[in-house]
Scaffold this motif. Structure first.
Motif, mmCIF file in Angstrom:
data_model
loop_
_atom_site.group_PDB
_atom_site.id
_atom_site.type_symbol
_atom_site.label_atom_id
_atom_site.label_comp_id
_atom_site.label_asym_id
_atom_site.label_seq_id
_atom_site.Cartn_x
_atom_site.Cartn_y
_atom_site.Cartn_z
ATOM 1 N N GLU A 146 38.370 40.924 38.466
ATOM 2 C CA GLU A 146 39.522 41.276 39.285
ATOM 3 C C GLU A 146 40.775 41.107 38.434
ATOM 4 N N THR A 147 41.773 41.915 38.685
ATOM 5 C CA THR A 147 43.041 41.819 37.972
ATOM 6 C C THR A 147 44.177 41.977 38.963
ATOM 7 N N ASN A 148 45.115 41.020 38.946
ATOM 8 C CA ASN A 148 46.235 41.029 39.877
ATOM 9 C C ASN A 148 47.553 41.170 39.128
ATOM 10 N N LEU A 149 48.490 41.868 39.731
ATOM 11 C CA LEU A 149 49.881 41.854 39.304
ATOM 12 C C LEU A 149 50.683 41.328 40.487
ATOM 13 N N ARG A 150 51.425 40.240 40.289
ATOM 14 C CA ARG A 150 52.008 39.521 41.414
ATOM 15 C C ARG A 150 53.397 39.014 41.068
ATOM 16 N N THR A 151 54.126 38.616 42.111
ATOM 17 C CA THR A 151 55.390 37.929 41.938
ATOM 18 C C THR A 151 55.472 36.796 42.945
ATOM 19 N N TYR A 152 56.566 36.038 42.883
ATOM 20 C CA TYR A 152 56.703 34.785 43.616
ATOM 21 C C TYR A 152 57.800 34.937 44.660
ATOM 22 N N VAL A 153 57.472 34.600 45.898
ATOM 23 C CA VAL A 153 58.367 34.921 47.013
ATOM 24 C C VAL A 153 58.450 33.756 47.989
ATOM 25 N N GLU A 198 43.205 45.017 41.324
ATOM 26 C CA GLU A 198 42.133 45.919 40.889
ATOM 27 C C GLU A 198 40.805 45.171 40.938
ATOM 28 N N VAL A 199 39.776 45.795 41.500
ATOM 29 C CA VAL A 199 38.452 45.183 41.594
ATOM 30 C C VAL A 199 37.388 46.240 41.341
ATOM 31 N N THR A 200 36.177 45.774 41.074
ATOM 32 C CA THR A 200 35.041 46.680 40.939
ATOM 33 C C THR A 200 34.103 46.607 42.138
ATOM 34 N N TRP A 201 34.347 45.656 43.043
ATOM 35 C CA TRP A 201 33.443 45.429 44.173
ATOM 36 C C TRP A 201 34.063 46.020 45.437
ATOM 37 N N ARG A 202 33.448 47.068 45.956
ATOM 38 C CA ARG A 202 34.034 47.846 47.048
ATOM 39 C C ARG A 202 34.306 47.043 48.322
ATOM 40 N N PRO A 203 33.476 46.068 48.720
ATOM 41 C CA PRO A 203 33.788 45.336 49.970
ATOM 42 C C PRO A 203 35.157 44.673 49.991
ATOM 43 N N MET A 204 35.742 44.373 48.834
ATOM 44 C CA MET A 204 37.078 43.764 48.832
ATOM 45 C C MET A 204 38.131 44.706 49.395
ATOM 46 N N PRO A 209 46.838 45.176 48.711
ATOM 47 C CA PRO A 209 46.701 46.449 47.988
ATOM 48 C C PRO A 209 45.558 46.500 46.977
ATOM 49 N N TYR A 210 44.326 46.266 47.457
ATOM 50 C CA TYR A 210 43.168 46.374 46.574
ATOM 51 C C TYR A 210 42.903 47.835 46.205
ATOM 52 N N ARG A 211 42.544 48.050 44.941
ATOM 53 C CA ARG A 211 42.147 49.364 44.445
ATOM 54 C C ARG A 211 40.882 49.211 43.604
ATOM 55 N N LEU A 212 40.025 50.216 43.665
ATOM 56 C CA LEU A 212 38.840 50.216 42.806
ATOM 57 C C LEU A 212 39.227 50.589 41.381
ATOM 58 N N GLY A 213 38.570 49.939 40.431
ATOM 59 C CA GLY A 213 38.830 50.240 39.035
ATOM 60 C C GLY A 213 37.605 49.975 38.187
#
Length: 240
Positions: free
Chosen positions: A79-86, A101-107, A116-120
């Motif tokens: 999994e790969t995340n791009l995030r900020t602090y709020v 970004e994930v490779t596992w579709r159930p997420m 905002p999960y996306r398949l990659g």
């Protein structure tokens, strides 16, 4: 900022082990980040800057409520995340994810609540004393390539804790802000050296490419990460 979880998660909807995690943190002008946030969230600053973090890792043994950790066939995936602090409308600090970004579709089911999960296509490989991460969203953009060389353990500074010690995340869906608690053991952090880095995730999120060298951390991981139930995040009532 708390180095350890601020609350427990009694009824987790997801449990997993997070391993082989690298954190890259860049400072940004706060106003540039704030304009990308939904209504109700306020960008947090450290040393006068907003911070955006790229965090690739491996999620191992992902399982829902009631499933045992040693059950055969549990999912393990990058999994790969791009995030900020709020700060949320409830006055608490947390994370806002520009992308996951994930490779596992159930997420992808979490998209129903605005996550905002996306398949990659993602890979994490180790060779000698180096860790290599590569990834691309389905369709080929955005993408990244990263190679790091983990170093010695560190005693976390105040800034290290601020950048890694977050125990809730926010999302927004259908005009409602949602909050999900996160619980795991404190990160054991190590120094790390970036040997190669190319990425377009920041640009895809609406940010300019980073202009500073990143602050870098590496962790072998944490066991038994627990994500709790999503709940509507109500504005904090004024006191007095």
């Amino acid at each position: 900022m708390a180095i350890a979880p601020e609350q427990g998660v009694r009824f987790p909807v997801l449990r997993a082990t997070w391993t082989t995690q690298t954190f890259l943190h860049w400072p940004y002008p706060p106003g540039r980040v704030q304009e990308l946030l939904p209504r109700g969230l306020t960008v947090q600053r450290y040393e006068g800057a907003a911070w955006v973090s790229l965090t690739p890792f491996v999620m191992a043994g992902a399982r829902g409520p009631g499933a045992r950790a040693r059950l055969p066939g549990l999912a393990t995936f990058p999994e790969t995340n791009l995030r900020t602090y709020v700060r949320g409308p409830d006055g608490r600090d947390g994370l806002w994810f520009f992308s996951l970004e994930v490779t596992w579709r159930p997420m992808l089911a979490a998209r129903a609540l605005g996550v905002p999960y996306r398949l990659g296509r993602l890979q994490v490989t180790r060779g000698g004393d180096r860790v290599r991460y590569t990834g691309a969203r389905s369709g080929g953009f955005p993408w990244y390539r990263l190679t790091v060389r983990p170093g010695a353990p560190i005693t976390p500074s105040a800034r290290d804790v601020w950048l890694t010690g977050r125990w809730r995340a926010y999302s927004r869906r259908l005009g409602v802000c949602w909050r999900v608690p996160v619980h795991h053991e404190p990160w054991t952090l190590r120094r790390a050296t970036v040997e190669t880095l190319e990425e377009t995730l920041t640009v895809a999120a609406g940010l300019p490419p980073p202009s500073d060298e990143p602050v870098v951390h590496f962790s072998s991981g944490v066991g038994c990460a627990r994500l709790g139930v999503f709940r509507p995040c109500l504005p904090r009532r004024p006191t007095g």
